[in-house]
Design a protein around this motif. Structure first.
Motif, PDB file in Angstrom:
ATOM      1  N   ASP A 323      -0.824  17.864   3.363  1.00  0.00           N
ATOM      2  CA  ASP A 323      -2.133  18.245   2.830  1.00  0.00           C
ATOM      3  C   ASP A 323      -3.163  18.129   3.952  1.00  0.00           C
ATOM      4  OD1 ASP A 323      -4.478  18.666   1.493  1.00  0.00           O
ATOM      5  OD2 ASP A 323      -4.017  17.337  -0.180  1.00  0.00           O
ATOM      6  N   PRO A 324      -3.688  19.245   4.474  1.00  0.00           N
ATOM      7  CA  PRO A 324      -4.677  19.187   5.559  1.00  0.00           C
ATOM      8  C   PRO A 324      -5.906  18.360   5.204  1.00  0.00           C
ATOM      9  CG  PRO A 324      -3.880  21.429   5.236  1.00  0.00           C
ATOM     10  CD  PRO A 324      -3.371  20.628   4.087  1.00  0.00           C
ATOM     11  N   ALA A 325      -6.245  18.293   3.915  1.00  0.00           N
ATOM     12  CA  ALA A 325      -7.432  17.537   3.499  1.00  0.00           C
ATOM     13  C   ALA A 325      -7.300  16.055   3.790  1.00  0.00           C
ATOM     14  CB  ALA A 325      -7.696  17.755   2.013  1.00  0.00           C
ATOM     15  N   SER A 326      -6.060  15.573   3.900  1.00  0.00           N
ATOM     16  CA  SER A 326      -5.857  14.144   4.145  1.00  0.00           C
ATOM     17  C   SER A 326      -6.404  13.715   5.497  1.00  0.00           C
ATOM     18  CB  SER A 326      -4.368  13.802   4.058  1.00  0.00           C
ATOM     19  OG  SER A 326      -3.639  14.437   5.104  1.00  0.00           O
ATOM     20  N   LEU A 327      -6.492  14.668   6.439  1.00  0.00           N
ATOM     21  CA  LEU A 327      -6.966  14.346   7.786  1.00  0.00           C
ATOM     22  C   LEU A 327      -8.417  14.746   8.017  1.00  0.00           C
ATOM     23  CD1 LEU A 327      -3.839  15.500   9.838  1.00  0.00           C
ATOM     24  CD2 LEU A 327      -4.347  13.232   8.932  1.00  0.00           C
ATOM     25  N   SER A 328      -9.042  15.290   6.997  1.00  0.00           N
ATOM     26  CA  SER A 328     -10.418  15.764   7.147  1.00  0.00           C
ATOM     27  C   SER A 328     -11.377  14.587   7.226  1.00  0.00           C
ATOM     28  CB  SER A 328     -10.803  16.671   5.975  1.00  0.00           C
ATOM     29  OG  SER A 328     -10.849  15.916   4.773  1.00  0.00           O
ATOM     30  N   LYS A 334      -9.836   9.709  -4.352  1.00  0.00           N
ATOM     31  CA  LYS A 334      -8.889   9.002  -5.220  1.00  0.00           C
ATOM     32  C   LYS A 334      -8.403   9.882  -6.362  1.00  0.00           C
ATOM     33  CE  LYS A 334     -10.548   4.296  -4.351  1.00  0.00           C
ATOM     34  NZ  LYS A 334     -11.085   3.064  -4.962  1.00  0.00           N
ATOM     35  N   SER A 335      -9.237  10.807  -6.791  1.00  0.00           N
ATOM     36  CA  SER A 335      -8.873  11.670  -7.916  1.00  0.00           C
ATOM     37  C   SER A 335      -7.710  12.598  -7.582  1.00  0.00           C
ATOM     38  CB  SER A 335     -10.089  12.494  -8.359  1.00  0.00           C
ATOM     39  OG  SER A 335     -10.562  13.297  -7.279  1.00  0.00           O
ATOM     40  N   GLU A 336      -7.421  12.772  -6.285  1.00  0.00           N
ATOM     41  CA  GLU A 336      -6.337  13.668  -5.889  1.00  0.00           C
ATOM     42  C   GLU A 336      -4.963  13.035  -6.059  1.00  0.00           C
ATOM     43  OE1 GLU A 336      -6.403  16.883  -4.865  1.00  0.00           O
ATOM     44  OE2 GLU A 336      -8.520  16.874  -5.411  1.00  0.00           O
ATOM     45  N   GLY A 337      -4.918  11.731  -6.344  1.00  0.00           N
ATOM     46  CA  GLY A 337      -3.627  11.095  -6.587  1.00  0.00           C
ATOM     47  C   GLY A 337      -2.806  10.843  -5.343  1.00  0.00           C
ATOM     48  N   GLY A 338      -3.451  10.664  -4.206  1.00  0.00           N
ATOM     49  CA  GLY A 338      -2.715  10.361  -2.992  1.00  0.00           C
ATOM     50  C   GLY A 338      -2.113   8.967  -3.038  1.00  0.00           C
ATOM     51  N   THR A 339      -1.096   8.740  -2.198  1.00  0.00           N
ATOM     52  CA  THR A 339      -0.425   7.452  -2.163  1.00  0.00           C
ATOM     53  C   THR A 339      -1.340   6.381  -1.569  1.00  0.00           C
ATOM     54  OG1 THR A 339       1.706   8.555  -1.865  1.00  0.00           O
ATOM     55  CG2 THR A 339       1.598   6.213  -1.299  1.00  0.00           C
ATOM     56  N   ARG A 340      -1.344   5.215  -2.198  1.00  0.00           N
ATOM     57  CA  ARG A 340      -2.095   4.080  -1.672  1.00  0.00           C
ATOM     58  C   ARG A 340      -1.159   3.099  -0.985  1.00  0.00           C
ATOM     59  NH1 ARG A 340      -6.256   1.299  -5.651  1.00  0.00           N
ATOM     60  NH2 ARG A 340      -6.589   0.123  -3.727  1.00  0.00           N
ATOM     61  N   LEU A 341      -1.653   2.484   0.093  1.00  0.00           N
ATOM     62  CA  LEU A 341      -0.898   1.475   0.815  1.00  0.00           C
ATOM     63  C   LEU A 341      -1.430   0.095   0.457  1.00  0.00           C
ATOM     64  CD1 LEU A 341      -0.026   3.974   2.437  1.00  0.00           C
ATOM     65  CD2 LEU A 341      -0.339   2.631   4.532  1.00  0.00           C
ATOM     66  N   PHE A 342      -0.511  -0.869   0.306  1.00  0.00           N
ATOM     67  CA  PHE A 342      -0.885  -2.243   0.034  1.00  0.00           C
ATOM     68  C   PHE A 342      -0.214  -3.146   1.063  1.00  0.00           C
ATOM     69  CE2 PHE A 342      -1.346  -0.060  -3.993  1.00  0.00           C
ATOM     70  CZ  PHE A 342      -2.506  -0.589  -4.532  1.00  0.00           C
ATOM     71  N   PHE A 343      -1.035  -3.826   1.855  1.00  0.00           N
ATOM     72  CA  PHE A 343      -0.534  -4.797   2.821  1.00  0.00           C
ATOM     73  C   PHE A 343      -0.759  -6.189   2.231  1.00  0.00           C
ATOM     74  CE2 PHE A 343      -1.784  -1.081   5.275  1.00  0.00           C
ATOM     75  CZ  PHE A 343      -0.702  -0.893   6.132  1.00  0.00           C
ATOM     76  N   SER A 344       0.294  -6.981   2.149  1.00  0.00           N
ATOM     77  CA  SER A 344       0.168  -8.265   1.466  1.00  0.00           C
ATOM     78  C   SER A 344      -0.474  -9.345   2.323  1.00  0.00           C
ATOM     79  CB  SER A 344       1.550  -8.748   1.003  1.00  0.00           C
ATOM     80  OG  SER A 344       2.327  -9.185   2.102  1.00  0.00           O
ATOM     81  N   ASN A 345      -0.635  -9.106   3.615  1.00  0.00           N
ATOM     82  CA  ASN A 345      -1.119 -10.146   4.514  1.00  0.00           C
ATOM     83  C   ASN A 345      -1.738  -9.469   5.731  1.00  0.00           C
ATOM     84  OD1 ASN A 345      -1.409 -12.200   6.407  1.00  0.00           O
ATOM     85  ND2 ASN A 345       0.656 -12.992   6.187  1.00  0.00           N
ATOM     86  N   TRP A 372      -3.009   6.251  12.575  1.00  0.00           N
ATOM     87  CA  TRP A 372      -3.725   7.137  11.661  1.00  0.00           C
ATOM     88  C   TRP A 372      -5.042   7.613  12.270  1.00  0.00           C
ATOM     89  CZ3 TRP A 372      -2.509   9.975   7.695  1.00  0.00           C
ATOM     90  CH2 TRP A 372      -3.507  10.508   6.885  1.00  0.00           C
ATOM     91  N   SER A 373      -5.725   6.732  13.003  1.00  0.00           N
ATOM     92  CA  SER A 373      -6.991   7.117  13.625  1.00  0.00           C
ATOM     93  C   SER A 373      -6.795   8.204  14.676  1.00  0.00           C
ATOM     94  CB  SER A 373      -7.662   5.895  14.257  1.00  0.00           C
ATOM     95  OG  SER A 373      -6.935   5.447  15.395  1.00  0.00           O
ATOM     96  N   GLN A 374      -5.599   8.282  15.255  1.00  0.00           N
ATOM     97  CA  GLN A 374      -5.317   9.338  16.237  1.00  0.00           C
ATOM     98  C   GLN A 374      -5.019  10.667  15.560  1.00  0.00           C
ATOM     99  OE1 GLN A 374      -5.468   8.805  19.724  1.00  0.00           O
ATOM    100  NE2 GLN A 374      -6.417   6.939  18.926  1.00  0.00           N
ATOM    101  N   LEU A 375      -4.612  10.622  14.290  1.00  0.00           N
ATOM    102  CA  LEU A 375      -4.271  11.841  13.552  1.00  0.00           C
ATOM    103  C   LEU A 375      -5.476  12.387  12.788  1.00  0.00           C
ATOM    104  CD1 LEU A 375      -0.832  10.743  12.023  1.00  0.00           C
ATOM    105  CD2 LEU A 375      -1.167  12.374  13.885  1.00  0.00           C
ATOM    106  N   ALA A 376      -6.238  11.484  12.174  1.00  0.00           N
ATOM    107  CA  ALA A 376      -7.311  11.911  11.283  1.00  0.00           C
ATOM    108  C   ALA A 376      -8.587  12.220  12.049  1.00  0.00           C
ATOM    109  CB  ALA A 376      -7.576  10.825  10.246  1.00  0.00           C
ATOM    110  N   SER A 377      -9.514  12.848  11.357  1.00  0.00           N
ATOM    111  CA  SER A 377     -10.819  13.150  11.934  1.00  0.00           C
ATOM    112  C   SER A 377     -11.522  11.869  12.356  1.00  0.00           C
ATOM    113  CB  SER A 377     -11.681  13.888  10.902  1.00  0.00           C
ATOM    114  OG  SER A 377     -13.031  13.933  11.304  1.00  0.00           O
ATOM    115  N   THR A 378     -12.241  11.933  13.446  1.00  0.00           N
ATOM    116  CA  THR A 378     -12.975  10.760  13.916  1.00  0.00           C
ATOM    117  C   THR A 378     -14.098  10.377  12.956  1.00  0.00           C
ATOM    118  OG1 THR A 378     -14.406  12.205  15.244  1.00  0.00           O
ATOM    119  CG2 THR A 378     -12.484  11.248  16.335  1.00  0.00           C
TER     120      THR A 378
END
Length: 511
Positions: A323-328, A334-345, A372-378
């Motif tokens: 999905d190109p919008a993910s990097l915009s 959140k309404s798009e239903g994208g996957t969320r990441l959970f880091f426990s620590n 991710w910062s290298q892939l997504a828009s600054t």
């Protein structure tokens, strides 16, 4: 003089249910200096707050150990305070018990004073970790040498000193997401109405031993759990460097519950098929990953970072799509239903037997965010920032963990009091929890978290720092930033910390 002494002794023994509110004193615990603050309402202001700096100062007091001797509160009385203990550096040091730790816990249990263990560690199922802690601390042994089970103790009308009910490790809060996907975001239990849960959704889990992590997630109640090994075994081309595929991953991989939706490119099963359309996003046919969980420090960072970034770029969590919008600049709402990441620590470093600190899970989270910062828009908010809405950091000092810990402590407090009579249980409504003493060794996690946490119930989280772990008193004062997060008190060890808190509350501290 003798008559006066007899009169005082009679008054003390005749009113055992009235605790004396005595001013806590400075003390020296063992061969370590004890430092305490006497004023009840004196506290340090957390860094970044607008409150005025405290006039109190933590100063060592060189005098002999002294303790107030309040009368014993009645067993049915409701303690208006509780404790939260870190484990490593507070109760244990390199898996060995710190002197006085077990005695302190037994003393609290004896007087029905609630406490929980709150650690950033993880990687094992809570019940297994509790059994191990009972053994290491010597809390599970009868004279015969057999382990005291929770069932045996409860049948005798008492809760065990330690159980899963008063134990919280880094990934324990994941269980709140079973029936409420927004549970960890909410200030109080229950989350947002209609948010749904992840119990029957497919989740991706990883950690130091992904196969064992999968088992833990299934024991929590998640019904569809996959690991990076499952994905790699089904689609080896997803990570073209596979020398470990047969030697490491093949033995733990399971078949994926559904195939990937391969959108375009040479990996598509039908390259000449019609262009992708939203109607192809059918989770009854294709694998959709609703959430990804990092339970503890992963070992194969390269594979895990590749798969996690693939999931973040996928359309609505359908791995294999893009999905190109993910990097915009805005990213996926959140309404798009994208996957969320959970880091426990989020601990960047942790202490081991090696003489220098080692990378922890926080380093892995930083690596994922860096890629991710290298892939997504600054212009896109950083992945780990609250503004991104894509990743959630748990563990101390984050508020989500302290909210969960407080909910756990309140439940445990109620069950503990109920086990000792309905009178005490009903009294909890009239005696809210006023103070939680957070006893830790790490200023950047234990102390910072307690200082910054704002309880929804108005409970004061009082930070107490011990010298048996990460904190080094020799470095305190050498750098103004070393102890940025000032505790209410600094003491030698956990026994001294508990005595200071009990004296502050006017409860017995004779252990």
């Amino acid at each position: 003089m003798a008559a006066r002494r007899c009169l005082v002794d009679w008054l003390v023994t005749a009113a055992p249910s009235v605790p004396l509110r005595m001013k806590p004193r400075h003390f020296v615990a063992g061969d370590r200096r004890g430092i305490a603050i006497s004023a009840r309402n004196c506290a340090y202001s957390p860094v970044g707050t607008k409150s005025k700096p405290s006039s109190c100062a933590i100063r060592p007091q060189k005098q002999r150990r002294q303790f107030s001797a309040p009368t014993s509160p009645a067993q049915s009385s409701v303690p208006p305070f509780a404790f939260a203990f870190d484990i490593d550096g507070v109760l244990l040091h390199v898996s060995e018990p710190i002197p006085g730790a077990a005695a302190a816990l037994r003393h609290l249990h004896r007087y029905n004073i609630p406490f929980i263990l709150l650690t950033n560690g993880g990687g094992r199922y809570e019940a297994d970790r509790v059994v191990d802690l009972q053994r290491r601390l010597g809390l599970d042994l009868k004279s015969s040498g057999h382990i005291i089970s929770q069932h045996d103790l409860e049948s005798e009308g008492s809760l065990p000193v330690l159980s899963t009910a008063n134990f919280v490790q880094s990934h324990t809060p994941f269980q709140e997401l079973l029936d409420d996907a927004a549970g960890l975001d909410a200030a109080t239990a229950g989350g947002k109405e209609g948010s749904g849960g992840l119990r029957d959704e497919t989740i991706l889990v990883t950690g130091s031993d992904a196969a064992r992590i999968r088992t833990i997630a299934e024991q929590y109640g998640f019904s569809s759990v996959i690991t990076p090994a499952d994905i790699l075994a089904a689609y080896p081309a997803i990570y073209p460097f596979d020398p470990l595929l047969k030697s490491v991953y093949a033995d733990t991989a399971r078949p994926l519950p559904k195939p990937l939706l391969l959108e375009g490119g040479k990996l598509a099963s039908q390259p000449s098929a019609k262009p992708f359309s939203p109607s192809d996003l059918d989770d009854s046919k294709y694998l959709r990953i609703a959430a990804a969980f990092v339970f503890n420090d992963p070992r194969d960072w390269a594979l895990d970072i590749q798969i996690l970034t693939d999931v973040l770029q996928a359309r609505c969590g359908f791995l294999g799509t893009f999905d190109p919008a993910s990097l915009s600049a805005e990213g996926l709402p959140k309404s798009e239903g994208g996957t969320r990441l959970f880091f426990s620590n989020s601990d960047l470093l942790w202490a081991t037997t090696y003489h220098l600190p080692r990378f922890g899970q926080g380093a892995f989270a930083a690596a994922v965010a860096g890629v991710w910062s290298q892939l997504a828009s600054t212009e896109q908010p950083p992945l780990l920032s609250p503004q991104s809405g894509r990743a959630t950091l748990l563990g101390k000092p984050h508020a989500a963990t302290y909210r969960f810990a407080e909910r756990t402590l309140l439940r445990y407090r109620a069950s503990l009091l109920e086990a000792h009579g309905s009178k005490a249980s009903s009294a909890t409504k009239e005696a809210p929890l006023q103070t939680v003493y957070m006893i830790g060794d790490n200023p950047e996690s234990d102390i910072a978290g307690a200082n910054q946490f704002s309880s929804a119930h108005g409970t004061d989280w009082c930070s107490v720092l011990v010298e048996t772990g990460v904190y080094d008193p020799a470095r305190d004062g050498s750098n103004p930033d070393y102890l940025r997060h000032r505790p209410r008190a600094i003491v030698g060890d956990v026994g001294a910390a508990v005595r200071w808190a009990l004296q502050r509350e006017g409860w017995p501290a004779d252990f």
